[in-house]
Design a protein around this motif. Structure first.
Motif, PDB file in Angstrom:
ATOM      1  N   SER A   1       0.832  -1.211   0.000  1.00  0.00           N
ATOM      2  CA  SER A   1       0.000   0.000   0.000  1.00  0.00           C
ATOM      3  C   SER A   1       0.863   1.256   0.000  1.00  0.00           C
ATOM      4  O   SER A   1       0.589   2.210  -0.729  1.00  0.00           O
ATOM      5  N   CYS A   2       1.908   1.247   0.792  1.00  0.00           N
ATOM      6  CA  CYS A   2       2.814   2.398   0.859  1.00  0.00           C
ATOM      7  C   CYS A   2       3.431   2.658  -0.513  1.00  0.00           C
ATOM      8  O   CYS A   2       3.373   3.777  -1.030  1.00  0.00           O
ATOM      9  N   GLU A   3       4.003   1.636  -1.100  1.00  0.00           N
ATOM     10  CA  GLU A   3       4.690   1.804  -2.384  1.00  0.00           C
ATOM     11  C   GLU A   3       3.704   2.190  -3.489  1.00  0.00           C
ATOM     12  O   GLU A   3       4.002   3.036  -4.327  1.00  0.00           O
ATOM     13  N   THR A   4       2.520   1.600  -3.465  1.00  0.00           N
ATOM     14  CA  THR A   4       1.498   1.888  -4.474  1.00  0.00           C
ATOM     15  C   THR A   4       1.087   3.353  -4.454  1.00  0.00           C
ATOM     16  O   THR A   4       0.848   3.968  -5.512  1.00  0.00           O
ATOM     17  N   GLN A   5       1.017   3.942  -3.264  1.00  0.00           N
ATOM     18  CA  GLN A   5       0.591   5.339  -3.149  1.00  0.00           C
ATOM     19  C   GLN A   5       1.548   6.296  -3.862  1.00  0.00           C
ATOM     20  O   GLN A   5       1.121   7.311  -4.405  1.00  0.00           O
ATOM     21  N   PHE A   6       2.832   5.976  -3.860  1.00  0.00           N
ATOM     22  CA  PHE A   6       3.782   6.823  -4.594  1.00  0.00           C
ATOM     23  C   PHE A   6       3.498   6.758  -6.087  1.00  0.00           C
ATOM     24  O   PHE A   6       3.536   7.773  -6.780  1.00  0.00           O
ATOM     25  N   GLY A   7       3.202   5.556  -6.586  1.00  0.00           N
ATOM     26  CA  GLY A   7       2.878   5.405  -8.003  1.00  0.00           C
ATOM     27  C   GLY A   7       1.614   6.158  -8.383  1.00  0.00           C
ATOM     28  O   GLY A   7       1.567   6.832  -9.421  1.00  0.00           O
ATOM     29  N   ILE A   8       0.596   6.059  -7.546  1.00  0.00           N
ATOM     30  CA  ILE A   8      -0.656   6.769  -7.795  1.00  0.00           C
ATOM     31  C   ILE A   8      -0.425   8.282  -7.826  1.00  0.00           C
ATOM     32  O   ILE A   8      -1.007   8.996  -8.649  1.00  0.00           O
ATOM     33  N   ALA A   9       0.440   8.750  -6.948  1.00  0.00           N
ATOM     34  CA  ALA A   9       0.730  10.189  -6.881  1.00  0.00           C
ATOM     35  C   ALA A   9       1.683  10.632  -7.994  1.00  0.00           C
ATOM     36  O   ALA A   9       1.943  11.826  -8.146  1.00  0.00           O
ATOM     37  N   GLY A  10       2.219   9.675  -8.738  1.00  0.00           N
ATOM     38  CA  GLY A  10       3.157  10.022  -9.805  1.00  0.00           C
ATOM     39  C   GLY A  10       4.513  10.456  -9.283  1.00  0.00           C
ATOM     40  O   GLY A  10       5.226  11.215  -9.924  1.00  0.00           O
ATOM     41  N   LYS A  11       4.867   9.956  -8.121  1.00  0.00           N
ATOM     42  CA  LYS A  11       6.136  10.329  -7.488  1.00  0.00           C
ATOM     43  C   LYS A  11       7.053   9.109  -7.384  1.00  0.00           C
ATOM     44  O   LYS A  11       6.593   7.977  -7.209  1.00  0.00           O
ATOM     45  N   LEU A  12       8.336   9.366  -7.457  1.00  0.00           N
ATOM     46  CA  LEU A  12       9.330   8.321  -7.235  1.00  0.00           C
ATOM     47  C   LEU A  12       9.419   8.080  -5.726  1.00  0.00           C
ATOM     48  O   LEU A  12       9.566   9.027  -4.950  1.00  0.00           O
ATOM     49  N   SER A  13       9.334   6.827  -5.328  1.00  0.00           N
ATOM     50  CA  SER A  13       9.341   6.491  -3.900  1.00  0.00           C
ATOM     51  C   SER A  13      10.740   6.608  -3.306  1.00  0.00           C
ATOM     52  O   SER A  13      11.663   5.931  -3.754  1.00  0.00           O
ATOM     53  N   PRO A  14      10.899   7.440  -2.265  1.00  0.00           N
ATOM     54  CA  PRO A  14      12.175   7.489  -1.571  1.00  0.00           C
ATOM     55  C   PRO A  14      12.363   6.272  -0.640  1.00  0.00           C
ATOM     56  O   PRO A  14      13.417   6.094  -0.054  1.00  0.00           O
TER      57      PRO A  14
END
Length: 187
Positions: free
Chosen positions: A147-160
């Motif tokens: 869920s954490c990683e997916t939210q970065f993708g949904i937001a169009g952001k690269l996950s730190p």
């Protein structure tokens, strides 16, 4: 020299000579457990498995061929890692100027609070030989990491957090596989 001193020295020498054999036996067991875990989940990195168990165990307390102890070590490493990720998220929240990234990090902090709680429960369940509860707790934590990683993708952001999330997935997958090995071996 007194005969009792000679006996003591001899016994001590034998102990020193056999200690490496006992330690080697524990290491062989780690390797065998990791090979068996890899047979269950082919994606497991064998070297990661061996290093995780070896680096996080106190060999004095690990009995050779005690797969359940190795599952406990792996689960404990996963729970500790989850707590460390929470600290990293808090650090990122203090330094992230981007409101979208900050919002996702807040989501991830909540997710990882659930992860840490679930994986702490898994450690307790493994100790109590309650494998069904341990597996449920491991899966719940895994869902929160995803869920954490997916939210970065949904937001169009690269996950730190991507590297930390990958380690989380590796640790929980490893723990799950070792539990399967333990069940096959009847502990």
């Amino acid at each position: 020299m007194k005969p009792s001193s000679m006996i003591s020295i001899t016994l001590f020498s034998l102990l020193l000579l056999t200690l490496p054999l006992h330690l080697a036996g524990a290491l062989v067991s780690v390797r065998e457990t990791c090979k068996a875990a890899k047979k269950i989940v082919s994606d497991i990195d064998y070297k990661f498995c061996v290093s995780t168990i070896s680096e996080n165990s106190t060999l004095v307390f690990v009995v050779a061929n005690d797969t359940r102890a190795f599952a406990n070590i792996s689960a404990t490493a996963a729970a500790t890692h989850a707590h460390n990720v929470i600290t990293s998220i808090q650090d990122l929240l203090r330094t992230s100027p981007d409101p979208v990234t900050k919002s996702v990090l807040i989501h991830c902090k909540g997710s990882y609070n659930s992860v840490a709680s679930s994986w702490d429960k898994a450690v307790v369940a493994i100790n109590e030989k309650n494998d069904d509860v341990a597996k449920i707790s491991l899966r719940e934590g895994m869902n929160s990491v995803i869920s954490c990683e997916t939210q970065f993708g949904i937001a169009g952001k690269l996950s730190p957090l991507i590297k930390m999330n990958i380690v989380s997935v590796e640790l929980v997958t490893l723990t799950y596989a070792i539990l399967e090995v333990a069940e096959k071996n009847k502990y």
